[in-house]
Design a protein around this motif. Structure first.
Motif: not given
Lengths: 388, 388
Positions: B369-388
């Motif tokens: 997803i995202s404006e560049t269509h390259d926000l993958t599940i793996d990056i989302m995992r990284e984001i969720l960890k950062k948001a933790y």
């Protein structure tokens, strides 16, 4: 913020290569009248592009050219005859503000049930006075008036320039192809930028009512115009600057920045007299008058002039009076850099002719105007002297 | 700037004492269904005001309450039964985003010709699949979603939250009375400000396409929210801050700031999972995720993050990396000052539950997803960890 109503039904079709979509925007069997101006749309091939886009063998296509800048009632009434005689059911305006405004008037006048369409010029009508309303589409060639996304028109007649507002006048759609502006003469680009600038300040440099979004939008348009002006004038085929110019012009007068805020429009009211009397381009009349109006009215507009100075010109000094003066000077310089002279004397007008302007303002009952309804004939005389 | 189309037919009726105008906004003999939420509109008298305004003796008025936050398909289908059984021909939504979204869905579902209205949730329909469309009016009590002036809705069903977009869903009119927000709990005001903020940055903090007006408008909304947040939360009956809040929410998602620019919406896509799995308020999910998304994606969004730092937060330092970091921190502080916690751990979620979120994202096919269509599940995992 004052109470407000907002509704704007116009569909905007913006970008590269959009004219071809006209075919699906107009009903298949329409009887279309294409309206245009002095012939540049023919010279540069826009007319052909439009014609070919809509010519499906089922539509009957008529044309009416020769709508002049500051479109004249008598000219427009000739198109009204065609609309009636040929049972036109779609009007397609290809041009700038004059063609769009003129076409809106043609529509109203052709379907007006009252005694004479001249009533429309003098505000002597109401919204139920029309037998039907024909849809209008526009293909914009000159960004300036915002007519492509509003319900206003200005028409010239023997004794002046008259605004005609009707909810029936919103275009059904408007096609905005920034590339169509590449062939514009520099002076028209400059006029369009000035016109857009003044449309914005007429709705912004008034008095504060804490309408933060509207203020920020107005400031955004002004800052954008300042940023793009040079590219618009010096880079002939620069898509980005022309696209931003075109969208600025639409956004400056589609109603949004004026919601719930006081509006002035004195610059336009006075400017119309200069066009009427001396034939000065609309954008130029505004550039002549605006700095002078602010010089004379700086106390009335003090708070917003300070905000304008700080946010638009980013003037970061202590003294508010100086801040205002610098902002007014920068505004004048901006118009001059566009190549627009900002003094009446630059246009061969003699100082004693100021009284002719005053007489014309009086004849048109233009008095006690502005956002505070206290801009009198005497103050207008002072402004005109300052603008000389 | 990309090519764009824009048309938004909704009439906005904004300001003090506007509900009484409902009487002329709805046809005289309509069969009206008033929809609302948990009962606060009854408790605070808004329902009565609305009812009395439209009760002309000729209209037949029904009511359907109990539309919950994140409105549920099953709840809305009960209203669909009423619409069908009682031949409702006008829907009047009185409430916030959930009531407005729900009412849009009720309209579509009641008139859907396909097999099951569940198709609407999964995008398995086209705009011709409706037998008729009932006009919708809204009376907004909670500024946040912009639903009052757009064609979108989000509906919850057994397995998630689903956006439903249809051109038929623009309200015919929306009444915005800022004073109706005076009775809102602080937490809802805070959520609404956060939601509006994120709607804006989802359309703005992407990559630059030189859409100057859209950028300036987005920045204007963000600066306004930052300016008014404190007054909105601490001054209970402050008309100006509430009016600016209300108009910001509408302008952030009525289509204008997103014209011709890339749009992200990853924060919303991921946030919906947090609401679905843990019941966290929509505005809070966005506040948790946005700083983390920027921290992880700061290279992708570098140019716009710098612009955001400079223009919105007015960060005037040399080093661009620092500038971005300060802007992200200021954003997080802004949400925290609203009283919104910005870490997953603040909501009692355990770190291992991040994998539940990932599974849910996968189940909903939310990937690339995202404006560049390259926000993958793996990056989302990284984001969720950062948001933790």
């Amino acid at each position: 913020m004052f109470n407000f109503d907002f509704q704007n039904p116009t569909k905007i079709v913006f970008g590269k290569d959009r004219i071809k979509e006209l075919n699906k925007l107009i009903k298949d069997n329409a009887r279309v009248l294409i309206t245009y101006g002095g012939g540049s749309v023919k010279r540069f091939g826009t007319f052909d592009k439009v014609y070919n886009a809509i010519n499906n063998g089922k539509r009957v296509i008529f044309e009416f050219g020769g709508i002049e800048p500051n479109p004249k009632y008598d000219t427009l009434m000739k198109a009204v005859d065609i609309v009636k005689k040929e049972n036109i059911d779609f009007l397609l305006a290809v041009g700038g503000g004059s063609v769009m405004d003129g076409t809106k008037f043609i529509n109203l006048a052709a379907n007006y049930k009252g005694e004479t369409p001249e009533n429309l010029l003098y505000g002597k009508f109401n919204e139920n006075d029309f037998s039907k309303i024909i849809p209008i589409g526009t293909v914009v060639t000159l960004p300036a008036t915002g007519s492509e996304m509003n319900s206003g028109a200005v028409v010239s007649h023997k004794n002046g320039k008259f605004p005609v507002m009707s909810k029936h006048s919103f275009p059904k759609f408007s096609i905005l192809e920034p590339e169509l502006t590449y062939t514009l003469p520099k002076t028209q680009v400059a006029n369009g930028i000035a016109d857009t600038f003044i449309h914005t300040v007429e709705q912004y440099v008034t008095y504060p009512v804490d309408a933060k979004i509207q203020d920020r939008m107005a400031e955004g348009i002004l800052k954008t115009l300042i940023e793009i002006a040079d590219d618009c004038l010096t880079k002939e085929n620069d898509y980005n600057s022309r696209a931003n110019f075109m969208w600025s012009a639409t956004m400056a007068l589609n109603g949004l920045i004026g919601l719930g805020v006081p509006q002035d429009w004195a610059t336009h009211a006075m400017g119309h007299e200069l066009t009427y009397l001396f034939g000065i381009d609309h954008g130029k009349t505004l550039s002549i008058l605006q700095p002078a109006i602010w010089e004379v009215r700086k106390d009335k507009k003090r708070d917003k002039l300070i905000q304008y100075a700080e946010r638009v010109w980013e003037i970061d000094i202590e003294n508010d009076d100086e801040k205002i003066d610098i902002a007014i000077n920068k505004t004048r310089e901006f118009f001059e850099k566009l190549g627009i002279k900002t003094h009446l004397s630059d246009y061969g007008i003699k100082e004693e002719q100021i009284e002719d302007i005053i007489k014309s303002l009086e004849a048109h009952h233009i008095n006690n105007i502005s956002e505070t309804h206290d801009l009198t004939i005497d103050i207008m005389r002072e402004i005109l002297k300052k603008a000389y």
